[in-house]
Structure formats: structure tokens, C-alpha cells
Design a protein around this motif. Structure first.
Motif, short mmCIF file in Angstrom:
data_model
loop_
_atom_site.label_atom_id
_atom_site.label_comp_id
_atom_site.label_asym_id
_atom_site.label_seq_id
_atom_site.Cartn_x
_atom_site.Cartn_y
_atom_site.Cartn_z
N MET A 1 0.84 -1.19 0.00
CA MET A 1 0.00 0.00 0.00
C MET A 1 0.88 1.25 0.00
SD MET A 1 -3.21 0.97 0.37
CE MET A 1 -4.05 2.46 0.79
N ILE A 2 0.75 2.06 -1.02
CA ILE A 2 1.56 3.27 -1.13
C ILE A 2 0.93 4.39 -0.29
CG2 ILE A 2 0.36 3.94 -3.26
CD1 ILE A 2 3.03 5.20 -4.19
N GLN A 3 1.77 5.12 0.40
CA GLN A 3 1.30 6.22 1.24
C GLN A 3 0.79 7.37 0.37
OE1 GLN A 3 1.04 6.11 4.63
NE2 GLN A 3 1.59 3.99 4.26
N PRO A 4 -0.23 8.10 0.84
CA PRO A 4 -0.81 9.19 0.04
C PRO A 4 0.21 10.20 -0.47
CG PRO A 4 -2.18 8.74 1.95
CD PRO A 4 -0.94 7.91 2.10
N GLU A 5 1.16 10.59 0.39
CA GLU A 5 2.14 11.59 -0.04
C GLU A 5 3.03 11.05 -1.17
OE1 GLU A 5 5.53 14.62 1.70
OE2 GLU A 5 4.40 13.37 3.10
N LYS A 6 3.44 9.79 -1.07
CA LYS A 6 4.25 9.17 -2.13
C LYS A 6 3.45 9.04 -3.43
CE LYS A 6 8.30 8.12 -0.38
NZ LYS A 6 9.39 9.01 -0.77
N LEU A 7 2.16 8.69 -3.30
CA LEU A 7 1.30 8.58 -4.47
C LEU A 7 1.15 9.94 -5.15
CD1 LEU A 7 -0.50 6.93 -6.32
CD2 LEU A 7 -2.35 7.18 -4.64
N MET A 8 0.96 10.98 -4.36
CA MET A 8 0.85 12.34 -4.91
C MET A 8 2.14 12.69 -5.66
SD MET A 8 2.11 15.66 -4.14
CE MET A 8 2.55 15.53 -2.42
N GLN A 9 3.29 12.36 -5.10
CA GLN A 9 4.57 12.65 -5.76
C GLN A 9 4.70 11.86 -7.06
OE1 GLN A 9 7.25 11.72 -2.54
NE2 GLN A 9 7.22 13.81 -1.76
N THR A 10 4.24 10.62 -7.06
CA THR A 10 4.27 9.79 -8.27
C THR A 10 3.40 10.41 -9.36
OG1 THR A 10 4.68 7.78 -6.99
CG2 THR A 10 3.70 7.49 -9.18
N VAL A 11 2.23 10.89 -8.97
CA VAL A 11 1.30 11.53 -9.92
C VAL A 11 1.94 12.79 -10.52
CG1 VAL A 11 -0.86 12.82 -10.04
CG2 VAL A 11 -0.81 10.58 -8.94
N VAL A 12 2.55 13.60 -9.67
CA VAL A 12 3.20 14.83 -10.14
C VAL A 12 4.31 14.50 -11.13
CG1 VAL A 12 4.67 16.77 -9.41
CG2 VAL A 12 2.56 16.24 -8.14
N GLU A 13 5.13 13.50 -10.81
CA GLU A 13 6.22 13.09 -11.71
C GLU A 13 5.68 12.59 -13.05
OE1 GLU A 13 8.39 10.24 -9.38
OE2 GLU A 13 9.03 11.79 -7.96
N ALA A 14 4.59 11.83 -13.02
CA ALA A 14 3.98 11.33 -14.26
C ALA A 14 3.45 12.49 -15.11
CB ALA A 14 2.85 10.35 -13.93
N ALA A 15 2.82 13.46 -14.45
CA ALA A 15 2.30 14.63 -15.18
C ALA A 15 3.45 15.44 -15.79
CB ALA A 15 1.46 15.50 -14.23
N GLU A 16 4.54 15.60 -15.02
CA GLU A 16 5.72 16.32 -15.54
C GLU A 16 6.30 15.61 -16.74
OE1 GLU A 16 8.13 16.41 -11.99
OE2 GLU A 16 7.48 18.45 -11.48
N GLU A 17 6.34 14.27 -16.69
CA GLU A 17 6.88 13.46 -17.78
C GLU A 17 6.16 13.76 -19.11
OE1 GLU A 17 9.02 10.51 -19.80
OE2 GLU A 17 9.38 11.19 -17.75
#
Length: 114
Positions: A1-17
């Protein structure tokens, strides 16, 4: 289970990509029961909106997050990706300012990321 803050960071990185514009993450903890974070961004075309959405979905699933739902891909004007603790709003450039979610959730703290 990924923590909410890590998931948010993953989403931001994907959007930046995928070159999403004006990426904003709002911390809704203690403000809303809907989610811990909203991530808001936009693309300059329907194609880019869908590319951003697909990259976010792919990266979130790779990290073990469950995609609870995706709405709006048919029109690609405002796509909502529900990841549970993180809700992502991918707008088409023309719709972003009209809906102005940042203003609606102005009591939320904007997350700073490098």
C-alpha cells in the motif's frame, strides 16, 4: 500500500513526464474527507490530456495504487482520476481557468515540490 504523499509525488512526476502545465498539488488533510490530495494540471490538447491521464494511471498502478475510476476521457476536457487518497484533475487548457479548482479549494495548503 503506497502512502498518500508518495502517491501524490508519483502523480506529479507522471504529469511532468508528459509536459503537463501548471501542476498544483493541494493538501486536503483536515479539510476534506474526499481525499488527502488533489493534483491539478492541464494539457494543451485533447491528445496531451489523454497522454497525461494514461501516464498517471500507469505509474500509479506500477506503485501498487488502485485506480478507483477515471471519468471524462471521452471528451478530454476535464479528466478525473480517482486514486482514493489522491484525486487528479487533468484539464484541457481552455477549461482550467473556467473551473478554477484552486480558488474553490483556497483553504487547502499548496504542496511545494522541487
Amino acid at each position: 500500500m503506497i502512502q498518500p504523499e508518495k502517491l501524490m509525488q508519483t502523480v506529479v512526476e507522471a504529469a511532468e513526464e508528459k509536459k503537463a502545465q501548471r501542476i498544483v498539488a493541494l493538501n486536503l488533510t483536515n479539510i476534506s474527507l474526499v481525499a488527502d490530495y488533489f493534483v491539478i494540471c492541464h494539457g494543451n490538447s485533447d491528445t496531451q490530456v489523454l497522454a497525461i491521464t494514461n501516464e498517471i494511471k500507469k505509474r500509479a498502478e506500477e506503485k501498487g495504487a488502485r485506480v478507483r475510476g477515471i471519468e471524462g476521457t471521452d471528451a478530454a476536457r476535464w479528466v478525473l482520476v480517482d486514486l482514493g487518497d489522491v484525486v487528479v484533475h487533468v484539464f484541457h487548457r481552455d477549461e482550467r481557468d473556467y473551473y478554477s479548482l484552486e480558488r474553490l479549494w483556497s483553504d487547502a495548503k499548496v504542496v511545494e515540490f522541487a
